[in-house]
Design a protein around this motif. Structure first.
Motif, mmCIF file in Angstrom:
data_model
loop_
_atom_site.group_PDB
_atom_site.id
_atom_site.type_symbol
_atom_site.label_atom_id
_atom_site.label_comp_id
_atom_site.label_asym_id
_atom_site.label_seq_id
_atom_site.Cartn_x
_atom_site.Cartn_y
_atom_site.Cartn_z
ATOM 1 N N UNK A 1 0.842 -1.197 0.000
ATOM 2 C CA UNK A 1 0.000 0.000 0.000
ATOM 3 C C UNK A 1 0.870 1.236 0.000
ATOM 4 N N UNK A 2 0.377 2.347 -0.580
ATOM 5 C CA UNK A 2 1.146 3.593 -0.524
ATOM 6 C C UNK A 2 1.292 4.069 0.922
ATOM 7 N N UNK A 3 2.377 4.753 1.186
ATOM 8 C CA UNK A 3 2.664 5.256 2.524
ATOM 9 C C UNK A 3 2.890 6.752 2.470
ATOM 10 N N UNK A 4 2.204 7.492 3.314
ATOM 11 C CA UNK A 4 2.434 8.932 3.410
ATOM 12 C C UNK A 4 3.730 9.159 4.181
ATOM 13 N N UNK A 5 4.602 9.999 3.614
ATOM 14 C CA UNK A 5 5.923 10.240 4.193
ATOM 15 C C UNK A 5 5.858 11.386 5.202
ATOM 16 N N UNK A 6 6.464 11.173 6.360
ATOM 17 C CA UNK A 6 6.577 12.223 7.378
ATOM 18 C C UNK A 6 7.991 12.792 7.336
ATOM 19 N N UNK B 1 7.371 1.544 7.879
ATOM 20 C CA UNK B 1 8.183 0.832 6.908
ATOM 21 C C UNK B 1 9.502 1.512 6.575
ATOM 22 N N UNK B 2 9.660 2.792 6.883
ATOM 23 C CA UNK B 2 10.862 3.542 6.500
ATOM 24 C C UNK B 2 12.162 2.946 7.038
ATOM 25 N N UNK C 1 17.080 3.224 1.278
ATOM 26 C CA UNK C 1 17.493 4.591 0.965
ATOM 27 C C UNK C 1 16.979 5.541 2.031
ATOM 28 N N UNK C 2 17.490 6.778 2.008
ATOM 29 C CA UNK C 2 17.001 7.874 2.842
ATOM 30 C C UNK C 2 16.665 9.017 1.905
ATOM 31 N N UNK D 1 12.128 8.661 9.676
ATOM 32 C CA UNK D 1 11.941 7.214 9.627
ATOM 33 C C UNK D 1 11.076 6.710 10.777
ATOM 34 N N UNK D 2 11.256 7.290 11.956
ATOM 35 C CA UNK D 2 10.494 6.820 13.111
ATOM 36 C C UNK D 2 9.011 7.182 13.030
ATOM 37 N N UNK D 3 8.638 8.101 12.148
ATOM 38 C CA UNK D 3 7.240 8.507 12.004
ATOM 39 C C UNK D 3 6.625 8.029 10.683
#
Length: 115
Positions: A3-8, A31-32, A37-38, A26-28
Motif C-alpha cells: 500500500x502507498x505510505x504517506x511520508x513524514x 516501513x521507512x 534509501x534515505x 523514519x520513526x514517524x
C-alpha cells in the motif's frame, strides 16, 4: 499487498548558509526503517551556497524549482527545474542558488555501488 505510505518529515533544520533541510522521519513513517534509501527536501535562498558535503553514500538530487550551479568533483553544472544530478560516494558537492527565488531540491541517497 503493498500500500502507498504517506511520508513524514522531521522538523526543518537551518544551516549557516541559509539552507533549510527536512529529512524523512523514519520513526514517524511506517516501513521507512527498512527502506534501502534515505531522503530529504531542502531549500537554498537566493545568492546562498550550501556547505561542501561529502559522504560515503551515493546521492541523487532533483531540482524542484529555482536555478543554480552544482559543483562536484571539479565539474560545475547549471541546473534548473526538473533536472537531476547524481553524486557518487566520497565526491564533494554543493549548490549555489543563482536565481532570484528560493531553490528547492529533493535528495535521495543509498548505500552501495551504483547499478
Amino acid at each position: 499487498m503493498t500500500r502507498p505510505t504517506r511520508i513524514a518529515y522531521q522538523e526543518p533544520e537551518p544551516y549557516e548558509s541559509g539552507m533549510v533541510i527536512e529529512e524523512v522521519a523514519a520513526d514517524a513513517t511506517p516501513g521507512a526503517p527498512h527502506w534501502p534509501f534515505r531522503a530529504s527536501r531542502f531549500e537554498v535562498p537566493p545568492g546562498a551556497t550550501t556547505e561542501l558535503d561529502i559522504h560515503d553514500v551515493a546521492e541523487l538530487w532533483l531540482v524542484r524549482s529555482g536555478h543554480g550551479t552544482v559543483r562536484s568533483g571539479g565539474t560545475t553544472l547549471e541546473v534548473g527545474p526538473g533536472e537531476m544530478v547524481y553524486f557518487a560516494g566520497r565526491v564533494p558537492h554543493q549548490v549555489t542558488n543563482t536565481g532570484a527565488d528560493a531553490m528547492r531540491l529533493f535528495s535521495v541517497w543509498w548505500n552501495g555501488a551504483p547499478a
